[in-house]
Design an enzyme around this catalytic site. Structure first.
Site, PDB file in Angstrom:
ATOM      1  N   THR A 117      81.453  55.659 -18.865  1.00  0.00           N
ATOM      2  CA  THR A 117      81.214  57.181 -19.034  1.00  0.00           C
ATOM      3  C   THR A 117      82.047  57.956 -17.834  1.00  0.00           C
ATOM      4  O   THR A 117      81.723  57.631 -16.817  1.00  0.00           O
ATOM      5  CB  THR A 117      79.940  57.734 -19.229  1.00  0.00           C
ATOM      6  OG1 THR A 117      79.825  59.036 -19.417  1.00  0.00           O
ATOM      7  CG2 THR A 117      78.988  57.026 -18.174  1.00  0.00           C
ATOM      8  N   TYR A 141      71.022  57.702 -17.525  1.00  0.00           N
ATOM      9  CA  TYR A 141      72.178  57.108 -18.176  1.00  0.00           C
ATOM     10  C   TYR A 141      73.170  56.753 -17.547  1.00  0.00           C
ATOM     11  O   TYR A 141      73.851  55.775 -17.258  1.00  0.00           O
ATOM     12  CB  TYR A 141      72.341  57.884 -19.495  1.00  0.00           C
ATOM     13  CG  TYR A 141      73.721  57.619 -20.251  1.00  0.00           C
ATOM     14  CD1 TYR A 141      73.982  56.111 -20.714  1.00  0.00           C
ATOM     15  CD2 TYR A 141      74.896  58.500 -20.333  1.00  0.00           C
ATOM     16  CE1 TYR A 141      75.135  55.860 -21.077  1.00  0.00           C
ATOM     17  CE2 TYR A 141      75.837  58.053 -20.761  1.00  0.00           C
ATOM     18  CZ  TYR A 141      76.351  56.992 -21.153  1.00  0.00           C
ATOM     19  OH  TYR A 141      77.365  56.459 -21.809  1.00  0.00           O
TER      20      TYR A 141
END
Length: 340
Positions: A117, A141
């Site tokens: 990400t 996350y």
């Protein structure tokens, strides 16, 4: 020739599998089906199980010795959920990645493409992020992905392993042939909320209209999932030019190395621009209203993809309007098939 895809029954992984298959590389899917869909593996070589199951991974390599690379997509990705249950996120995204990588090294698979990400970056002043931007993950996350990458970089420095990490922000759309798409009925991103508002005949709410962007609304880097999947394919077929083998490797001996490549559009899209694109697809009758930013809302960021174009010959091909159209078509098909 085959490629092992973990999480290959999920939104991203199943699309990656389709791209490989269409280009003559056979995907071998490993998925626990905790969030993936069994029907997304139809026609694929499929193993149901956990990436941390060493015996299962060993069996896959015995069954398919011609697997030349692994794509690791298996992960949990919902930010609010990660804040409510960080232990689960670190266990799945960090610990399981460490275990899986050990299984790859043991089986002599030295090419790993890691789905990551760009949310771990701190944006530059112009809200762009580059591979050189500082890392500043804001939630469990993104921290779990960053920590997994730190571990992978250490492994690549010590063992016969080469890792390319592909970082991106906001995948949207669906397989253009509508074989797969988002599993969830009500996605939490802005486009998902627009589709929900449109289907319910309700105005869509723009939250936050005084951000320091070109039109005052937040900015995101939405990219068609098929374009993301193409980048994984290009990385696999160009792997040895991106990261040439450096030697025999082994404990304590440098081997192939580690590389980070960002995927994105280069300028992103604001919420107002997303509304305009949505109206191009559905018509001008789509209504919006404005509201103040909510606690926890952020201005956003967009990705500079120059390195991906240089190393992979890759850039997005689908427009945001095409991604919206595919998202709407998938939403209708998902309801018809009762895929939730």
């Amino acid at each position: 020739m085959k490629v092992l895809i973990t999480g290959g029954a999920g939104f991203i992984g199943s699309t990656i599998a389709s791209v490989f298959a269409e280009r003559g590389v056979t995907p071998v899917v490993l998925d626990s089906l905790v969030t993936g869909r069994r029907e997304f593996t139809d026609g694929r070589i499929f193993y149901r199980g956990d990436v941390g199951d060493g015996a299962l991974v060993d069996q896959i390599f015995r069954d398919h010795p011609d697997v030349f690379a692994a794509v690791h997509c298996a992960a949990l990705i919902v930010v609010p959920e990660s804040m409510a249950d960080p232990h689960r996120y670190y266990q799945v995204n960090l610990s399981k990645t460490i275990e899986f990588t050990g299984h790859l090294v043991r089986n002599g698979c030295d090419r790993l493409i890691f789905a990551s990400t760009a949310g771990m970056y701190r944006p530059e002043d112009d809200l762009s992020v580059r591979e050189t931007s500082p890392l500043e993950p804001k939630n469990p996350y993104t921290r779990s992905k960053m920590m997994a990458e730190l571990a992978l970089a250490d492994f690549a420095a010590a063992y016969p392993l080469r890792v390319v990490s592909l970082r991106y922000l906001n995948p949207i759309g669906a397989d253009p042939r509508l074989r797969t798409g988002l599993q969830h009925r009500r996605p939490s991103h802005a486009l998902g909320k627009m589709i929900e508002s449109y289907e319910n005949g309700e105005p869509f709410t723009i939250t936050g209209v005084d951000w320091a962007t070109r039109d005052g609304t937040a900015i995101r880097d939405y990219i068609h999932v098929w374009d993301i999947a193409r980048a994984f394919y290009e990385t696999a077929v160009r792997f040895d030019s991106v990261l040439p083998p450096l030697g025999p490797g082994g404990p304590g001996k440098p081997s192939g190395g580690y590389e980070v490549i960002n995927l994105g559009t280069g300028d992103g899209i604001t919420v107002r621009e997303l509304v305009d694109a949505f109206r191009v697809v559905v018509g001008d009758e789509f209504q919006v209203r404005e509201a103040p930013a909510r606690p926890g809302d952020v201005v956003g960021a967009f990705v500079d993809p120059a390195k991906a174009e240089e190393l992979l010959g890759w850039k997005p091909e689908y427009s945001v309007e095409e991604a919206i159209r595919h998202s709407l078509e998938w939403a209708r098909q998902r309801r018809a098939l009762d895929v939730v």
